[in-house]
Design an enzyme around this catalytic site. Structure first.
Site, PDB file in Angstrom:
ATOM      1  CG  ASP A  17      78.472 -64.901  77.120  1.00 47.19           C
ATOM      2  OD1 ASP A  17      78.794 -65.952  77.710  1.00 47.19           O
ATOM      3  OD2 ASP A  17      79.047 -64.499  76.097  1.00 47.19           O
ATOM      4  N   GLY A  18      79.032 -64.757  80.309  1.00 47.68           N
ATOM      5  CA  GLY A  18      80.187 -64.312  81.107  1.00 47.68           C
ATOM      6  C   GLY A  18      80.363 -65.036  82.425  1.00 47.68           C
ATOM      7  CG  HIS A  34      77.289 -71.939  84.906  1.00 45.59           C
ATOM      8  ND1 HIS A  34      77.186 -71.021  83.882  1.00 45.59           N
ATOM      9  CD2 HIS A  34      78.088 -72.940  84.430  1.00 45.59           C
ATOM     10  CE1 HIS A  34      77.888 -71.445  82.833  1.00 45.59           C
ATOM     11  NE2 HIS A  34      78.448 -72.601  83.145  1.00 45.59           N
ATOM     12  CD1 TRP A  66      71.954 -79.908  73.645  1.00 43.92           C
ATOM     13  CD2 TRP A  66      72.276 -81.058  75.542  1.00 43.92           C
ATOM     14  NE1 TRP A  66      70.743 -79.991  74.287  1.00 43.92           N
ATOM     15  CE2 TRP A  66      70.917 -80.696  75.453  1.00 43.92           C
ATOM     16  CE3 TRP A  66      72.709 -81.782  76.649  1.00 43.92           C
ATOM     17  CZ2 TRP A  66      69.983 -81.034  76.430  1.00 43.92           C
ATOM     18  CZ3 TRP A  66      71.790 -82.121  77.624  1.00 43.92           C
ATOM     19  CH2 TRP A  66      70.443 -81.753  77.505  1.00 43.92           C
ATOM     20  NE  ARG A  68      78.668 -73.693  77.209  1.00 48.04           N
ATOM     21  CZ  ARG A  68      78.916 -72.512  77.751  1.00 48.04           C
ATOM     22  NH1 ARG A  68      79.240 -72.420  79.012  1.00 48.04           N
ATOM     23  NH2 ARG A  68      78.830 -71.418  77.038  1.00 48.04           N
ATOM     24  CG  LEU A 128      58.409 -60.654  85.096  1.00 47.16           C
ATOM     25  CD1 LEU A 128      58.638 -59.625  83.991  1.00 47.16           C
ATOM     26  CD2 LEU A 128      59.625 -60.678  86.011  1.00 47.16           C
ATOM     27  NE  ARG A 181      76.733 -62.728  73.822  1.00 47.89           N
ATOM     28  CZ  ARG A 181      76.730 -63.889  73.175  1.00 47.89           C
ATOM     29  NH1 ARG A 181      75.929 -64.059  72.161  1.00 47.89           N
ATOM     30  NH2 ARG A 181      77.534 -64.877  73.538  1.00 47.89           N
ATOM     31  NE  ARG A 187      79.440 -65.328  69.800  1.00 44.14           N
ATOM     32  CZ  ARG A 187      80.750 -65.180  70.008  1.00 44.14           C
ATOM     33  NH1 ARG A 187      81.473 -64.451  69.189  1.00 44.14           N
ATOM     34  NH2 ARG A 187      81.338 -65.766  71.033  1.00 44.14           N
ATOM     35  CB  SER A 189      74.662 -66.878  70.565  1.00 39.60           C
ATOM     36  OG  SER A 189      75.942 -66.298  70.592  1.00 39.60           O
ATOM     37  CD  GLU A 200      66.036 -49.996  69.015  1.00 38.64           C
ATOM     38  OE1 GLU A 200      67.255 -49.798  68.879  1.00 38.64           O
ATOM     39  OE2 GLU A 200      65.199 -49.726  68.131  1.00 38.64           O
TER      40      GLU A 200
HETATM   41  C1  FPP Z   1      76.962 -68.316  79.455  1.00 37.33           C
HETATM   42  O1  FPP Z   1      78.139 -68.053  80.183  1.00 37.33           O
HETATM   43  C2  FPP Z   1      75.940 -68.811  80.336  1.00 37.33           C
HETATM   44  C3  FPP Z   1      75.325 -70.033  80.224  1.00 37.33           C
HETATM   45  C4  FPP Z   1      75.632 -71.009  79.177  1.00 37.33           C
HETATM   46  C5  FPP Z   1      74.305 -70.445  81.164  1.00 37.33           C
HETATM   47  C6  FPP Z   1      73.496 -69.325  81.754  1.00 37.33           C
HETATM   48  C7  FPP Z   1      72.863 -69.849  82.951  1.00 37.33           C
HETATM   49  C8  FPP Z   1      72.618 -69.170  84.081  1.00 37.33           C
HETATM   50  C9  FPP Z   1      72.862 -67.722  84.300  1.00 37.33           C
HETATM   51  C10 FPP Z   1      72.065 -69.865  85.222  1.00 37.33           C
HETATM   52  C11 FPP Z   1      70.594 -70.138  85.084  1.00 37.33           C
HETATM   53  C12 FPP Z   1      70.371 -71.293  84.240  1.00 37.33           C
HETATM   54  C13 FPP Z   1      70.439 -72.579  84.582  1.00 37.33           C
HETATM   55  C14 FPP Z   1      70.481 -73.603  83.513  1.00 37.33           C
HETATM   56  C15 FPP Z   1      70.478 -73.032  85.968  1.00 37.33           C
HETATM   57  P1  FPP Z   1      79.456 -68.786  79.729  1.00 37.33           P
HETATM   58  O2  FPP Z   1      79.587 -70.042  80.503  1.00 37.33           O
HETATM   59  O3  FPP Z   1      79.467 -68.988  78.243  1.00 37.33           O
HETATM   60  O4  FPP Z   1      80.528 -67.738  80.160  1.00 37.33           O
HETATM   61  P2  FPP Z   1      81.921 -67.445  79.430  1.00 37.33           P
HETATM   62  O5  FPP Z   1      81.586 -66.872  78.074  1.00 37.33           O
HETATM   63  O6  FPP Z   1      82.556 -66.448  80.332  1.00 37.33           O
HETATM   64  O7  FPP Z   1      82.657 -68.739  79.368  1.00 37.33           O
END
Ligand code: FPP
Length: 243
Positions: A17-18, A34, A66, A68, A128, A181, A187, A189, A200
């Site tokens: 996330d982030g 991304h 979806w 988004r 892996l 996370r 959370r 999610s 853990e």
């Molecule tokens: C959450 O960050 C991240 C995602 C919804 C996608 C995670 C995907 C990748 C790391 C790339 C690899 C995967 C693919 C499908 C190519 P966020 O967008 O919710 O960030 P925010 O909370 O800062 O808005």
């Protein structure tokens, strides 16, 4: 059985996330976050392999993503195709087996084919296992496992935990030892709800594109300090041993 988590985790799961906030901080579109997230993922896969982690499972696209904006969803789909064509050969040469967990019935044939192709081309690898959770939700997984078992004719009274576990999307892997996370939210999610019963949990404020081998080591060090009790009592050094 209580045990200390003194050894490295066999299976790490990550909610990456982030990405969006990482991009916003740089006045970039979310898609750039991304894209940077893919680069971070490739490095973390390598770092896990170097640390003898056997299974890494990442939440790439949730059943809820979806919702988004259409532009972000299609950007993620395109990014997935680009990422696979750019990194698959290298990952495979490094011994990475790619597996997919999620409902592929409702993703585009192009994306589905690329994911299945990656699975097939890396099926011989064993260093892996990287499971990409794609169009995945923990509740979906539990429901599909029940459906599969019932379709096979398992009687309701025979549907126990072991039977259900055999029908979960990642039945080939041990349960995650460590769930990380990033991004500061605390959370799960709807990620691996069934499988993370005794994982853990480590929450990191680091935004995913900034997550690297040093961050991974910090999470593993945190994990190794935990005492894993699995519902048992902990080891109390002050308690006299039974004679
Ligand atoms: C959450 O960050 C991240 C995602 C919804 C996608 C995670 C995907 C990748 C790391 C790339 C690899 C995967 C693919 C499908 C190519 P966020 O967008 O919710 O960030 P925010 O909370 O800062 O808005």
């Amino acid at each position: 059985m209580a045990s200390s988590a003194a050894s490295n985790p066999r299976h790490i799961a990550i909610v990456m996330d982030g990405n969006g906030r990482w991009a916003r901080k740089r006045l970039m579109p979310r898609g750039m976050g991304h894209k940077a997230g893919v680069d971070a993922l490739v490095k973390v896969v390598q770092a896990c392999a170097d640390r003898n982690v056997e299974f890494l499972t990442v939440f790439a696209f949730s059943s809820e993503n979806w919702k988004r904006p259409e532009e972000e969803v299609s950007g993620l789909m395109s990014l997935l195709l680009v990422a696979l064509s750019k990194h698959l050969v290298r990952l495979s040469a490094d011994g990475v087996r790619i597996r997919i967990a999620g409902d592929l019935a409702h993703v585009s044939p192009k994306v589905r084919d690329a994911l299945l192709d990656a699975e097939q081309k890396t099926a011989h690898n064993s260093r892996l296992t990287l499971t990409v959770a794609f169009n995945y939700g923990g509740r979906w997984d539990i429901v599909q496992a029940c459906q599969k078992a019932l379709r096979e004719g398992v009687a309701p009274e025979a549907l126990d935990e072991a039977t259900l576990a055999r029908h979960m999307a990642m039945a080939y892997a041990p349960d995650p030892d460590l769930l990380i996370r990033t991004g500061g939210e605390v959370r799960i999610s709807n990620f691996l709800l069934w499988q993370c019963a005794y994982a853990e949990l480590v929450f990191s404020d680091c935004l995913w594109p900034d997550f690297d081998a040093a961050q991974l080591d910090a999470c593993i060090a945190d994990y190794r300090r935990r005492e894993r009790r699995f519902g048992d009592v902990g080891a109390d050094p002050a308690e006299p041993l039974a004679s």
